[in-house]
Design an enzyme around this catalytic site. Structure first.
Site, PDB file in Angstrom:
ATOM      1  NE  ARG A  76      40.401  28.045 -10.535  1.00 29.45           N
ATOM      2  CZ  ARG A  76      39.710  29.143 -10.871  1.00 29.45           C
ATOM      3  NH1 ARG A  76      38.538  29.392 -10.325  1.00 29.45           N
ATOM      4  NH2 ARG A  76      40.206  29.983 -11.751  1.00 29.45           N
TER       5      ARG A  76
ATOM      6  NE  ARG B 140      41.738  34.331 -14.918  1.00 32.52           N
ATOM      7  CZ  ARG B 140      41.986  33.173 -14.313  1.00 32.52           C
ATOM      8  NH1 ARG B 140      43.160  32.577 -14.470  1.00 32.52           N
ATOM      9  NH2 ARG B 140      41.070  32.612 -13.561  1.00 32.52           N
TER      10      ARG B 140
ATOM     11  NE  ARG C 282      34.896  37.585 -16.188  1.00 34.27           N
ATOM     12  CZ  ARG C 282      34.906  36.348 -15.696  1.00 34.27           C
ATOM     13  NH1 ARG C 282      33.823  35.607 -15.716  1.00 34.27           N
ATOM     14  NH2 ARG C 282      36.001  35.856 -15.173  1.00 34.27           N
TER      15      ARG C 282
ATOM     16  NE  ARG D  66      40.078  28.236 -15.426  1.00 40.66           N
ATOM     17  CZ  ARG D  66      39.299  29.223 -15.006  1.00 40.66           C
ATOM     18  NH1 ARG D  66      38.295  28.965 -14.190  1.00 40.66           N
ATOM     19  NH2 ARG D  66      39.508  30.449 -15.402  1.00 40.66           N
TER      20      ARG D  66
ATOM     21  CE  LYS E  78      33.194  34.685 -10.424  1.00 48.14           C
ATOM     22  NZ  LYS E  78      34.585  34.991 -10.016  1.00 48.14           N
TER      23      LYS E  78
HETATM   24  P1  ADP Z   1      35.829  31.589  -8.895  1.00 49.18           P
HETATM   25  O1  ADP Z   1      34.757  30.696  -9.456  1.00 49.18           O
HETATM   26  O2  ADP Z   1      35.261  32.828  -8.270  1.00 49.18           O
HETATM   27  O3  ADP Z   1      36.911  31.902  -9.885  1.00 49.18           O
HETATM   28  P2  ADP Z   1      36.567  29.248  -7.271  1.00 49.18           P
HETATM   29  O4  ADP Z   1      35.295  28.863  -6.604  1.00 49.18           O
HETATM   30  O5  ADP Z   1      37.026  28.415  -8.403  1.00 49.18           O
HETATM   31  O6  ADP Z   1      36.518  30.814  -7.689  1.00 49.18           O
HETATM   32  O7  ADP Z   1      37.697  29.306  -6.129  1.00 49.18           O
HETATM   33  C1  ADP Z   1      39.061  29.600  -6.454  1.00 49.18           C
HETATM   34  C2  ADP Z   1      39.981  28.730  -5.592  1.00 49.18           C
HETATM   35  O8  ADP Z   1      39.903  29.170  -4.217  1.00 49.18           O
HETATM   36  C3  ADP Z   1      39.612  27.254  -5.572  1.00 49.18           C
HETATM   37  O9  ADP Z   1      40.806  26.490  -5.541  1.00 49.18           O
HETATM   38  C4  ADP Z   1      38.807  27.082  -4.283  1.00 49.18           C
HETATM   39  O10 ADP Z   1      38.970  25.764  -3.727  1.00 49.18           O
HETATM   40  C5  ADP Z   1      39.436  28.124  -3.379  1.00 49.18           C
HETATM   41  N1  ADP Z   1      38.461  28.748  -2.457  1.00 49.18           N
HETATM   42  C6  ADP Z   1      37.170  29.059  -2.713  1.00 49.18           C
HETATM   43  N2  ADP Z   1      36.592  29.656  -1.633  1.00 49.18           N
HETATM   44  C7  ADP Z   1      37.565  29.741  -0.682  1.00 49.18           C
HETATM   45  C8  ADP Z   1      37.600  30.277   0.665  1.00 49.18           C
HETATM   46  N3  ADP Z   1      36.527  30.835   1.228  1.00 49.18           N
HETATM   47  N4  ADP Z   1      38.773  30.179   1.328  1.00 49.18           N
HETATM   48  C9  ADP Z   1      39.865  29.607   0.756  1.00 49.18           C
HETATM   49  N5  ADP Z   1      39.900  29.102  -0.486  1.00 49.18           N
HETATM   50  C10 ADP Z   1      38.763  29.171  -1.222  1.00 49.18           C
HETATM   51  P1  ADP Z   2      37.553  33.110 -13.226  1.00 49.01           P
HETATM   52  O1  ADP Z   2      36.342  33.329 -12.378  1.00 49.01           O
HETATM   53  O2  ADP Z   2      38.589  32.264 -12.580  1.00 49.01           O
HETATM   54  O3  ADP Z   2      38.119  34.391 -13.783  1.00 49.01           O
HETATM   55  P2  ADP Z   2      35.957  32.110 -15.507  1.00 49.01           P
HETATM   56  O4  ADP Z   2      35.867  30.661 -15.685  1.00 49.01           O
HETATM   57  O5  ADP Z   2      34.769  32.854 -15.050  1.00 49.01           O
HETATM   58  O6  ADP Z   2      37.204  32.314 -14.533  1.00 49.01           O
HETATM   59  O7  ADP Z   2      36.455  32.795 -16.854  1.00 49.01           O
HETATM   60  C1  ADP Z   2      37.590  32.318 -17.556  1.00 49.01           C
HETATM   61  C2  ADP Z   2      37.840  33.200 -18.783  1.00 49.01           C
HETATM   62  O8  ADP Z   2      36.702  33.099 -19.669  1.00 49.01           O
HETATM   63  C3  ADP Z   2      37.968  34.692 -18.495  1.00 49.01           C
HETATM   64  O9  ADP Z   2      39.299  35.048 -18.175  1.00 49.01           O
HETATM   65  C4  ADP Z   2      37.506  35.298 -19.826  1.00 49.01           C
HETATM   66  O10 ADP Z   2      38.524  35.205 -20.811  1.00 49.01           O
HETATM   67  C5  ADP Z   2      36.390  34.348 -20.254  1.00 49.01           C
HETATM   68  N1  ADP Z   2      35.056  34.780 -19.763  1.00 49.01           N
HETATM   69  C6  ADP Z   2      34.247  34.101 -18.910  1.00 49.01           C
HETATM   70  N2  ADP Z   2      33.094  34.769 -18.692  1.00 49.01           N
HETATM   71  C7  ADP Z   2      33.190  35.919 -19.417  1.00 49.01           C
HETATM   72  C8  ADP Z   2      32.320  37.048 -19.596  1.00 49.01           C
HETATM   73  N3  ADP Z   2      31.118  37.139 -18.991  1.00 49.01           N
HETATM   74  N4  ADP Z   2      32.756  38.047 -20.418  1.00 49.01           N
HETATM   75  C9  ADP Z   2      33.945  37.985 -21.050  1.00 49.01           C
HETATM   76  N5  ADP Z   2      34.806  36.955 -20.911  1.00 49.01           N
HETATM   77  C10 ADP Z   2      34.431  35.920 -20.107  1.00 49.01           C
END
Ligand code: ADP
Ligand code: ADP
Ligand code: ZN
Length: 210
Positions: free
Chosen positions: A124, A169, A90, A158, A15
């Site tokens: 990541r 998660r 979420r 992180r 995302k």
């Molecule tokens: P999210 O915001 O949904 O948690 P991220 O954009 O932070 O996900 O991506 C999670 C990890 O996966 C990052 O290290 C990113 O560089 C990697 N990543 C994102 N998209 C892809 C993809 N299409 N293929 C492989 N790795 C990816």
């Molecule tokens: P990722 O996409 O890798 O799970 P985020 O950065 O979106 O990570 O979220 C990190 C943490 O922040 C989640 O594990 C949760 O604890 C909290 N969080 C983020 N967005 C929300 C939401 N909309 N509702 C509840 N908790 C959230």
């Protein structure tokens, strides 16, 4: 009413990686609840203190906290033409609250199988200055330790990007977040894209939706 876009998917789906491209296409600002909570944590605000334990454990922060945060964010002037929600809503309760305060035109779901998630999240890292997202093997910086986007030389990881927390998660995602897919399908707002392909291919699929 100006319409917003929701970027949906499990942790590590891509995302944050795809958000920049969507912002460039639509001009809507990215609103990431995860980024907002982490900023509050660094600032040591009451909100940050409340969220800390949940985030470290990999559990969702309570709905009232998140909804309050979003309500406040949407009053800012840059949100008047709609925003790109990343990581929100979420839960069904969050989606219901959102429906009261903003118009959602489409929910773009990035689908990635569970088996890929741990590797994605555990590799990541992000730029400490501009928050560009990288991956040790799938998407490294072109020059080690130098951000492609801004040239900064400090990267960060992180605390919650470890295997144990990722499993919690993912469980939270399946229990509390995945049911939102049907909730949005019933409202004809849900579009899925295959997130298990190269980053550029995912971007192209999303551009086609937009
Ligand atoms: P999210 O915001 O949904 O948690 P991220 O954009 O932070 O996900 O991506 C999670 C990890 O996966 C990052 O290290 C990113 O560089 C990697 N990543 C994102 N998209 C892809 C993809 N299409 N293929 C492989 N790795 C990816
Ligand atoms: P990722 O996409 O890798 O799970 P985020 O950065 O979106 O990570 O979220 C990190 C943490 O922040 C989640 O594990 C949760 O604890 C909290 N969080 C983020 N967005 C929300 C939401 N909309 N509702 C509840 N908790 C959230
Ligand atoms: Zn950078």
């Amino acid at each position: 009413m100006a319409s917003s876009i929701v970027l949906f998917g499990p942790p590590g789906a891509g995302k944050g990686t795809q958000a920049g491209n969507i912002v460039a296409i639509t001009g809507k600002p990215q609103v990431s609840t995860g980024d907002m909570l982490r900023a509050a944590l660094v600032e040591g605000t009451a909100l940050g203190l409340e969220a800390k334990g949940y985030m470290e454990a990999g559990q969702l922060v309570p709905d009232d906290v998140i909804i309050g945060l979003i309500e406040e964010r949407l009053t800012q002037s840059d949100a008047s033409d709609g925003v790109l929600f990343d990581g929100f809503p979420r839960t069904i309760a969050q989606a219901e609250a959102l429906a009261e305060i903003a118009d959602v035109s489409v929910v773009i779901a990035i689908e990635v199988p569970d088996g890929r998630i741990v590797d994605r999240i555990c590799g990541r890292y992000t730029c400490n200055s501009c928050d560009a997202v990288y991956h040790d093997t799938f998407n490294p910086t072109q020059t080690p330790e130098i951000c492609d986007h801004c040239g900064h030389t400090k990267m960060k990881r992180r605390a919650d990007d470890n295997e144990e927390t990722v499993r919690t998660r993912l469980a939270a995602y399946h229990e509390q977040t995945a049911p939102l897919a049907d909730w949005y399908r019933h409202r004809d707002l849900f579009v899925a894209v295959d997130g298990d392909q190269d980053i550029d291919m995912v971007s192209a699929s999303i551009s086609a939706v937009l």
